[in-house]
Design a protein around this motif. Structure first.
Motif, short mmCIF file in Angstrom:
data_model
loop_
_atom_site.label_atom_id
_atom_site.label_comp_id
_atom_site.label_asym_id
_atom_site.label_seq_id
_atom_site.Cartn_x
_atom_site.Cartn_y
_atom_site.Cartn_z
N LYS A 63 19.31 -40.19 91.54
CA LYS A 63 18.41 -40.53 90.33
C LYS A 63 17.30 -39.99 90.04
O LYS A 63 16.30 -38.89 90.58
N ASN A 64 17.76 -39.95 88.71
CA ASN A 64 16.85 -39.38 87.96
C ASN A 64 15.24 -39.97 88.13
O ASN A 64 15.60 -41.47 87.06
N HIS A 65 14.23 -39.75 88.26
CA HIS A 65 12.96 -41.03 88.60
C HIS A 65 11.89 -40.67 87.95
O HIS A 65 10.90 -40.80 88.16
N ALA A 66 12.20 -39.42 86.92
CA ALA A 66 11.14 -38.98 85.94
C ALA A 66 10.65 -40.23 84.78
O ALA A 66 11.01 -41.26 84.77
N GLY A 67 9.11 -39.62 85.23
CA GLY A 67 8.75 -40.75 84.25
C GLY A 67 6.99 -40.98 85.20
O GLY A 67 6.81 -40.09 86.29
N GLY A 68 5.88 -41.25 84.67
CA GLY A 68 4.35 -41.42 85.12
C GLY A 68 4.76 -42.62 86.32
O GLY A 68 4.95 -44.16 85.62
N TYR A 69 4.11 -43.06 87.51
CA TYR A 69 3.67 -43.76 87.76
C TYR A 69 2.03 -43.92 88.04
O TYR A 69 1.38 -43.55 88.44
N PHE A 70 1.64 -45.14 88.16
CA PHE A 70 0.20 -45.39 88.28
C PHE A 70 -0.32 -46.50 89.20
O PHE A 70 0.90 -47.28 89.71
N GLY A 71 -0.78 -45.71 90.40
CA GLY A 71 -1.33 -46.23 91.69
C GLY A 71 -2.60 -46.00 91.86
O GLY A 71 -3.61 -45.81 91.37
N GLY A 72 -3.01 -46.46 93.43
CA GLY A 72 -4.17 -46.02 94.02
C GLY A 72 -3.82 -44.51 94.75
O GLY A 72 -2.89 -44.59 95.92
N TYR A 73 -5.32 -43.84 95.35
CA TYR A 73 -5.10 -42.91 96.48
C TYR A 73 -5.83 -43.88 97.54
O TYR A 73 -7.14 -43.95 96.55
N SER A 74 -5.71 -43.18 98.84
CA SER A 74 -6.02 -43.55 99.82
C SER A 74 -6.62 -42.40 100.67
O SER A 74 -5.78 -41.93 101.28
N CYS A 75 -8.05 -42.00 100.31
CA CYS A 75 -7.58 -40.65 101.00
C CYS A 75 -8.55 -40.75 102.29
O CYS A 75 -10.02 -41.67 102.59
N ASN A 76 -8.44 -40.15 103.80
CA ASN A 76 -9.23 -40.07 105.12
C ASN A 76 -9.28 -41.46 104.93
O ASN A 76 -10.47 -41.88 105.70
N ASN A 77 -8.99 -42.42 104.94
CA ASN A 77 -8.99 -44.01 105.25
C ASN A 77 -10.49 -44.71 104.25
O ASN A 77 -11.46 -45.86 105.17
N THR A 78 -11.30 -43.82 103.61
CA THR A 78 -12.00 -44.52 103.20
C THR A 78 -12.40 -44.62 101.37
O THR A 78 -12.56 -44.94 100.63
N TYR A 79 -11.79 -43.64 100.97
CA TYR A 79 -12.24 -42.92 99.15
C TYR A 79 -10.64 -43.83 99.01
O TYR A 79 -9.75 -43.95 99.06
N ILE A 80 -11.05 -43.95 98.06
CA ILE A 80 -10.00 -45.60 96.78
C ILE A 80 -10.12 -44.70 95.60
O ILE A 80 -11.27 -45.33 94.81
N SER A 81 -8.84 -44.33 94.99
CA SER A 81 -9.16 -44.50 94.01
C SER A 81 -7.83 -44.44 92.55
O SER A 81 -6.99 -44.38 93.67
#
Length: 198
Positions: free
Chosen positions: A91-109
């Motif tokens: 399937k073609n999933h092209a496009g933008g995905y908006f969400g959140g990063y959780s890094c090293n279990n502490t930093y969220i952006s």
């Protein structure tokens, strides 16, 4: 004279019978599985003309890799195509995905992750817009992928990354591991991204 007329009538009858049988194109055609002969061709129960309407006329058992042989043609399983059902459909999933990063279990952006169109049926490109990182991923199944270890384009300092994830309809879940090479040390970051298509 009557003696000559009888053989002539017999000869004429034989020639007429041969002419009629030559016109009957279905005389020697046997159609299986409910098929009907029309003009010398078997028209099968589904309305399609196929040789003799036999169910399995594939010459090799392995000729339909991901499907079944029916009437001499491969009928493919879901998500497969091609004459031998050996080409996966992505399937073609092209496009933008908006969400959140959780890094090293502490930093969220929050971030936007752009996906390019599927390339060569099995790979696509990621673009992390906030960091200006570009790299590619390869499908494992129609809804799961992996990112092979690679040097990220446009990254300063040098960044290597790898990862894996899943993508279904309008949702992506992605685990990525970054290895950032500074002049004095190397920094390791493990992140998880969850996003919905915009």
């Amino acid at each position: 004279m009557n003696v000559f007329r009888i053989p002539a009538l017999i000869l004429l009858s034989v020639l007429l019978a041969l002419a009629i049988s030559a016109c009957d194109e279905c005389r020697s055609v046997k159609c299986a599985n409910g098929g009907v002969c029309i003009n010398g061709d078997c028209v099968c129960e589904d309305g399609i003309a196929r040789p003799f309407c036999t169910l399995d006329t594939c010459l090799e058992a392995s000729s339909c890799v991901n499907g079944n042989c029916e009437y001499g043609f491969c009928v493919c399983d879901n998500d497969w195509s091609g004459e031998a059902c050996d080409v996966r459909i992505y399937k073609n999933h092209a496009g933008g995905y908006f969400g959140g990063y959780s890094c090293n279990n502490t930093y969220i952006s929050t971030a936007t992750l752009e996906l390019s169109e599927v390339n060569q049926r099995d790979s696509f490109e990621f673009f992390e817009t906030d960091l200006n990182y570009r790299y590619f991923a390869i499908f494992v199944t129609i809804d799961s992928f992996y990112v092979p270890l690679q040097l990220v384009r446009n990254a300063q300092p040098f960044v290597y990354l790898s990862g894996n994830g899943s993508i279904r309809e309008d949702e992506i879940n992605y685990d990525v591991f970054y290895e950032t090479l500074y002049t004095t040390h190397t920094e390791y970051t493990s992140c998880a991204f969850e996003g919905l298509k915009r």
